[in-house]
Design a protein around this motif. Structure first.
Motif, PDB file in Angstrom:
ATOM      1  N   ARG A   1       8.443  -2.521  12.125  1.00  0.00           N
ATOM      2  CA  ARG A   1       8.075  -2.116  10.734  1.00  0.00           C
ATOM      3  C   ARG A   1       6.907  -0.873  10.488  1.00  0.00           C
ATOM      4  O   ARG A   1       6.916  -0.288   9.581  1.00  0.00           O
ATOM      5  CB  ARG A   1       7.353  -3.469   9.969  1.00  0.00           C
ATOM      6  CG  ARG A   1       8.683  -4.584   9.866  1.00  0.00           C
ATOM      7  CD  ARG A   1       8.045  -6.049   9.543  1.00  0.00           C
ATOM      8  NE  ARG A   1       7.391  -6.501  10.790  1.00  0.00           N
ATOM      9  CZ  ARG A   1       6.789  -7.558  10.802  1.00  0.00           C
ATOM     10  NH1 ARG A   1       6.792  -8.431   9.527  1.00  0.00           N
ATOM     11  NH2 ARG A   1       6.276  -8.037  11.800  1.00  0.00           N
ATOM     12  N   TYR A   2       5.981  -1.099  11.674  1.00  0.00           N
ATOM     13  CA  TYR A   2       5.027   0.126  11.787  1.00  0.00           C
ATOM     14  C   TYR A   2       5.781   1.269  11.943  1.00  0.00           C
ATOM     15  O   TYR A   2       5.462   2.125  11.210  1.00  0.00           O
ATOM     16  CB  TYR A   2       4.342  -0.065  12.866  1.00  0.00           C
ATOM     17  CG  TYR A   2       3.024   0.756  13.036  1.00  0.00           C
ATOM     18  CD1 TYR A   2       1.671   0.609  12.472  1.00  0.00           C
ATOM     19  CD2 TYR A   2       3.259   1.795  14.067  1.00  0.00           C
ATOM     20  CE1 TYR A   2       0.981   1.759  12.454  1.00  0.00           C
ATOM     21  CE2 TYR A   2       2.271   2.861  14.142  1.00  0.00           C
ATOM     22  CZ  TYR A   2       1.193   2.763  13.550  1.00  0.00           C
ATOM     23  OH  TYR A   2       0.398   3.639  13.928  1.00  0.00           O
ATOM     24  N   LYS A   3       6.628   1.412  12.973  1.00  0.00           N
ATOM     25  CA  LYS A   3       7.648   2.794  13.049  1.00  0.00           C
ATOM     26  C   LYS A   3       8.238   3.084  11.768  1.00  0.00           C
ATOM     27  O   LYS A   3       8.171   4.402  11.490  1.00  0.00           O
ATOM     28  CB  LYS A   3       8.628   2.451  14.149  1.00  0.00           C
ATOM     29  CG  LYS A   3       7.914   2.290  15.545  1.00  0.00           C
ATOM     30  CD  LYS A   3       8.961   1.922  16.532  1.00  0.00           C
ATOM     31  CE  LYS A   3       8.307   1.580  17.657  1.00  0.00           C
ATOM     32  NZ  LYS A   3       9.434   1.334  19.014  1.00  0.00           N
ATOM     33  N   ASP A   4       8.751   2.339  10.896  1.00  0.00           N
ATOM     34  CA  ASP A   4       9.279   2.860   9.606  1.00  0.00           C
ATOM     35  C   ASP A   4       8.282   3.271   8.725  1.00  0.00           C
ATOM     36  O   ASP A   4       8.550   4.351   8.200  1.00  0.00           O
ATOM     37  CB  ASP A   4       9.952   1.407   9.106  1.00  0.00           C
ATOM     38  CG  ASP A   4      10.690   1.752   8.001  1.00  0.00           C
ATOM     39  OD1 ASP A   4      11.724   2.653   7.813  1.00  0.00           O
ATOM     40  OD2 ASP A   4      10.534   0.941   6.829  1.00  0.00           O
ATOM     41  N   LEU A   5       7.237   2.636   8.610  1.00  0.00           N
ATOM     42  CA  LEU A   5       6.240   3.167   7.816  1.00  0.00           C
ATOM     43  C   LEU A   5       5.634   4.566   8.319  1.00  0.00           C
ATOM     44  O   LEU A   5       5.353   5.412   7.533  1.00  0.00           O
ATOM     45  CB  LEU A   5       4.935   2.159   7.450  1.00  0.00           C
ATOM     46  CG  LEU A   5       5.224   0.936   6.721  1.00  0.00           C
ATOM     47  CD1 LEU A   5       4.138   0.072   7.009  1.00  0.00           C
ATOM     48  CD2 LEU A   5       5.407   1.414   5.245  1.00  0.00           C
ATOM     49  N   TYR A   6       5.491   4.655   9.554  1.00  0.00           N
ATOM     50  CA  TYR A   6       5.036   5.917  10.329  1.00  0.00           C
ATOM     51  C   TYR A   6       5.857   7.227   9.882  1.00  0.00           C
ATOM     52  O   TYR A   6       5.257   8.225   9.468  1.00  0.00           O
ATOM     53  CB  TYR A   6       5.050   5.784  11.732  1.00  0.00           C
ATOM     54  CG  TYR A   6       4.052   6.753  12.415  1.00  0.00           C
ATOM     55  CD1 TYR A   6       2.927   6.544  12.754  1.00  0.00           C
ATOM     56  CD2 TYR A   6       5.016   7.874  12.935  1.00  0.00           C
ATOM     57  CE1 TYR A   6       2.185   7.512  13.683  1.00  0.00           C
ATOM     58  CE2 TYR A   6       4.333   8.833  13.861  1.00  0.00           C
ATOM     59  CZ  TYR A   6       3.088   8.746  13.943  1.00  0.00           C
ATOM     60  OH  TYR A   6       2.227   9.620  14.832  1.00  0.00           O
ATOM     61  N   GLU A   7       7.411   6.694   9.941  1.00  0.00           N
ATOM     62  CA  GLU A   7       8.221   7.882   9.588  1.00  0.00           C
ATOM     63  C   GLU A   7       7.964   8.206   8.134  1.00  0.00           C
ATOM     64  O   GLU A   7       8.075   9.379   7.566  1.00  0.00           O
ATOM     65  CB  GLU A   7       9.485   7.440   9.809  1.00  0.00           C
ATOM     66  CG  GLU A   7       9.797   7.241  11.150  1.00  0.00           C
ATOM     67  CD  GLU A   7       9.879   8.654  11.797  1.00  0.00           C
ATOM     68  OE1 GLU A   7      10.395   9.497  11.150  1.00  0.00           O
ATOM     69  OE2 GLU A   7       9.784   8.775  13.247  1.00  0.00           O
ATOM     70  N   LYS A   8       7.896   7.033   7.221  1.00  0.00           N
ATOM     71  CA  LYS A   8       8.196   7.426   5.740  1.00  0.00           C
ATOM     72  C   LYS A   8       6.692   8.151   5.271  1.00  0.00           C
ATOM     73  O   LYS A   8       6.752   8.998   4.462  1.00  0.00           O
ATOM     74  CB  LYS A   8       8.149   5.910   4.971  1.00  0.00           C
ATOM     75  CG  LYS A   8       9.460   5.363   5.229  1.00  0.00           C
ATOM     76  CD  LYS A   8       9.637   3.996   4.308  1.00  0.00           C
ATOM     77  CE  LYS A   8      10.811   3.394   4.554  1.00  0.00           C
ATOM     78  NZ  LYS A   8      10.759   2.026   3.865  1.00  0.00           N
ATOM     79  N   VAL A   9       5.569   7.709   5.842  1.00  0.00           N
ATOM     80  CA  VAL A   9       4.473   8.322   5.431  1.00  0.00           C
ATOM     81  C   VAL A   9       4.416   9.887   5.880  1.00  0.00           C
ATOM     82  O   VAL A   9       3.858  10.968   5.020  1.00  0.00           O
ATOM     83  CB  VAL A   9       3.191   7.672   5.948  1.00  0.00           C
ATOM     84  CG1 VAL A   9       1.811   8.476   5.700  1.00  0.00           C
ATOM     85  CG2 VAL A   9       3.302   6.269   5.377  1.00  0.00           C
ATOM     86  N   GLY A  10       5.141  10.191   6.799  1.00  0.00           N
ATOM     87  CA  GLY A  10       5.430  11.686   7.415  1.00  0.00           C
ATOM     88  C   GLY A  10       4.721  12.324   8.599  1.00  0.00           C
ATOM     89  O   GLY A  10       4.646  13.529   8.835  1.00  0.00           O
TER      90      GLY A  10
ATOM     91  N   SER B   1       0.715  -1.144   0.068  1.00  0.00           N
ATOM     92  CA  SER B   1      -0.040   0.026   0.025  1.00  0.00           C
ATOM     93  C   SER B   1       0.981   1.300  -0.028  1.00  0.00           C
ATOM     94  O   SER B   1       0.639   2.169  -0.673  1.00  0.00           O
ATOM     95  CB  SER B   1      -0.900   0.035   1.072  1.00  0.00           C
ATOM     96  OG  SER B   1      -1.643   1.174   1.332  1.00  0.00           O
ATOM     97  N   TYR B   2       1.814   1.337   0.650  1.00  0.00           N
ATOM     98  CA  TYR B   2       2.863   2.440   0.981  1.00  0.00           C
ATOM     99  C   TYR B   2       3.632   2.406  -0.572  1.00  0.00           C
ATOM    100  O   TYR B   2       3.696   3.492  -1.045  1.00  0.00           O
ATOM    101  CB  TYR B   2       3.855   2.138   1.903  1.00  0.00           C
ATOM    102  CG  TYR B   2       4.952   2.978   1.871  1.00  0.00           C
ATOM    103  CD1 TYR B   2       5.049   4.390   2.181  1.00  0.00           C
ATOM    104  CD2 TYR B   2       6.227   2.632   1.234  1.00  0.00           C
ATOM    105  CE1 TYR B   2       6.007   5.316   2.208  1.00  0.00           C
ATOM    106  CE2 TYR B   2       7.311   3.690   1.133  1.00  0.00           C
ATOM    107  CZ  TYR B   2       7.266   4.894   1.601  1.00  0.00           C
ATOM    108  OH  TYR B   2       8.423   5.873   1.480  1.00  0.00           O
TER     109      TYR B   2
END
Length: 658
Positions: A635-644, A610-611
């Motif tokens: 993995r959640y924290k990584d996506l959290y950072e990448k989404v912004g 989805s990302y």
């Protein structure tokens, strides 16, 4: 603070209030014959926002800023006419009116006689008027202090009366619905198409919408119900009183439209919603030419305002008189496009895009088709899932940038650009600045994605509730208000109240695609599965469009019911949408399906997809309830950072137990 302390504080504030009035009057005097002086100019001169100035002035004098300007000019006009041998027309231009006719109308409304009658009026009567008006235009400070003393005494008596009467009632906050309805509030019901040709509904609807749009520019009218909310009354058997009560207005405008050859005619009736008394009626007829049609729309709005005793500020009048296009064919295409857009389905969107393109081809400086076509691409790519998301956003951005070249300060363009930047670009820093501007500036007085959805997704549901409180005053029937209120209550932990709001609202929006879709999802999160299934059944039987969110809900309910065969079918539909590259965030909903059955390895596999697809539903990453158990996962924290989310200082929410 007790009532005595409050009254004392109010008395202490009077000198500062007096100073504000002095500043305002001096600024008007300095620009006395400038007919372009408006609310924005005055607010800037005293260092306030437009909305803050309005609130303060209304508290001091009980009138709007535009009315303050107008009344000041009229009071000075009375002095000039009394003291000098000058015509009404000369006086009008001297006190800042660009139209002598409009000056005469306003003067007569304010004083009860025309400027031309000044010489024939009793001189003692005129002298009393001048002396009385001098109290409020800053000529005699002693008199002004007397006036403040009188106001303080009235405030004290009012407070005493309120204290005793509210105590007797047992609840001073409980008011009847009539007492909280703005005296200057109006709903314009859809004009009836009496041409005998149903295919001309786009003209009657377009005229209705145009009148409403112009009325919203008049700050002296406290509430104007949007066209999207009055459209549901197009075919209704409800009485005037019932409609007015539902919309929370004191006045209704009814009308019908007829066309004969190249001649268009509308008949209007302004009605007191409480008494059903006809306040005003008039027939307007013009040739079907754009300049004639826009002049008629302006005349209609001026007539409504005059009969509601709502004064139009000079800058507002210029805005109302604005002609968006002089090309008849461009305007016709635009009205047809709007009629199609309101239907809100894939076919009607396609038709609308074609019509907007024709409107732009006929007049490339006509800004509205650019904005509304951008809105279609935006909604079709995000909410509806009709178009590839990034392609839709790319098309919308091009149109909005073209619109900005025509009108650099257009607020609708700004709203669309920031909404797209949030959903498609995940540009939290940019959108946060725009959001903070909305919070501090009530010029943005209509519900929007940024004012309602954005604060929930960024962990600020209380701010959504505050926005709803503001918006519901202007438009109590708007579908967004009850839903977002219920959603905010859910995220605040008030599940019982959220369920109650939805239960009360359900009967009102049985045929509204947005409400059915969102309430289906929210009922699911609230654990009200049977109610959710009822909403899901309504939407799938009434509407042909079937985006991934509905496939996901069907897959979940068949899984919960133990119907593995049908579940596999629904899940395959969802997987197929992802394989085709469809919009509507299929990867996100596959991830949520796996989160629901607690297969978190698969959840992260699909969240990553989805990302990578940059799906718009990833904006729910922070608040999504089904992801609560995995918030501590790296993995959640990584996506959290990448989404912004971290870019605006938002910490990850605490993880719930598995």
């Amino acid at each position: 603070m007790n009532s005595e302390d409050s009254l004392y504080k109010d008395f202490q504030e009077k000198p500062s209030q007096e100073m504000l009035v002095d500043k305002l009057t001096k600024e008007i005097e300095a620009n006395f014959n400038n007919d372009q002086l408006g609310v924005d100019n005055l607010a800037k001169a005293v260092g306030m926002s437009r909305s803050n100035l309005h609130r303060k002035l209304h508290k001091i004098a009980g009138i709007s800023t535009s009315q303050f300007i107008r009344e000041y000019r009229l009071k000075r006009a009375l002095e000039i006419l009394k003291e000098e041998d000058i015509t009404a027309s000369e006086t009008a231009y001297r006190v800042g009116f660009s139209s002598a006719t409009y000056f005469n109308t306003c003067f007569n409304k304010f004083y009860g006689f025309t400027p031309g009658e000044i010489k024939s009026r009793n001189s003692e009567e005129i002298e009393k008027l001048v002396r009385a008006e001098s109290l409020t235009i800053g000529k005699n400070k002693t008199n002004k202090r007397v006036l403040w003393a009188v106001l303080f005494a009235v405030s004290l008596l009012t407070a005493i009366f309120y204290f005793y009467t509210s105590d007797k009632k047992g609840n001073g906050a409980s008011n009847t619905s009539e007492s909280i309805i703005d005296a200057k509030s109006i709903a314009v019901l859809p004009f009836k198409n009496l041409t005998g040709k149903p295919d001309l509904d786009y003209v009657s609807d377009g005229m209705t919408d145009a009148v409403i749009s112009r009325l919203t520019k008049i700050s002296a009218i406290g509430k104007v119900i949007p066209f999207t909310s009055t459209l549901s009354y197009k075919k209704t058997e409800k009485t005037i009183e019932e409609i007015a009560a539902e919309l929370g207005v004191s006045t209704l405008l009814q009308g019908n439209l007829q066309i004969s050859g190249n001649r268009i005619k509308i008949n209007l009736q302004l009605i007191n919603a409480t008494t059903s008394e006809h306040l005003w009626s008039k027939e307007y007829a013009r040739d079907w030419k754009t300049d004639e049609i826009f002049k008629m729309q302006t005349e209609v709005v001026e007539g409504i305002a005059a009969n509601m005793n709502a004064i139009i500020a000079q800058d507002e009048l210029a805005d109302i008189q604005k002609i968006p296009t002089k090309n008849k064919q461009a305007y016709t295409y635009y009205l047809q496009g709007e009629f199609q857009r309101q239907k809100g389905n894939e076919l009607s969107y396609s038709n609308a895009i074609s019509l907007y393109e024709k409107a732009i081809a006929a007049d490339s400086n006509f800004v509205e088709p650019y904005i509304d076509m951008a809105n279609i691409w935006h909604m079709g790519g995000s909410v509806w899932g009709f178009y590839d998301e990034q392609m839709a956003w790319g098309n919308a951005k091009i149109l909005l940038e073209q619109a900005l070249q025509i009108e650099p300060a257009n607020q609708r363009v700004e709203e669309e650009l920031n909404t797209g930047s949030f959903f498609y670009d995940w540009n939290f820093e940019l959108v946060e600045k725009f959001y903070q501007n909305i919070l501090s500036n009530s010029v943005h007085d209509k519900p929007s994605v940024i004012s309602l959805d954005y604060p929930i997704k960024t962990g600020r549901p209380k701010e959504t509730l505050k926005a709803i409180e503001r918006f519901i005053i202007n438009d109590p029937s708007n579908v967004f208000s009850p839903f977002f209120k219920a959603e905010a209550m859910f995220y605040l932990g008030s599940t019982d109240e959220a369920i109650e709001i939805l239960t009360q609202t359900d009967p009102l929006y049985n045929d509204n695609w947005f409400y059915l879709r969102e309430s289906t999802k929210l009922y699911f999160y609230l654990g009200e599965y049977e109610k959710s299934k009822i909403q899901l059944e309504k939407i799938t039987t009434q509407f042909p469009d079937y985006p991934p969110i509905l496939m996901w809900l069907n897959a979940i309910y068949t899984q919960m019911d133990g119907n593995s065969k049908v579940r596999i079918q629904y899940f395959a539909e969802l997987q197929n949408e992802y394989d085709k590259g469809s919009s509507g965030s299929p990867a996100w909903f596959i991830a949520l399906y796996y989160a629901h059955i607690k297969d978190y390895e698969k959840t992260f596999e699909w969240l990553q997809k989805s990302y990578e697809r940059h799906e718009v539903e990833m904006t729910w990453l922070r608040e999504e309830p089904l992801l609560a158990p995995v918030r501590n996962d790296s993995r959640y924290k990584d996506l959290y950072e990448k989404v912004g989310f971290s870019s605006i200082g938002l910490p990850i929410k605490a993880s719930s137990k598995n």
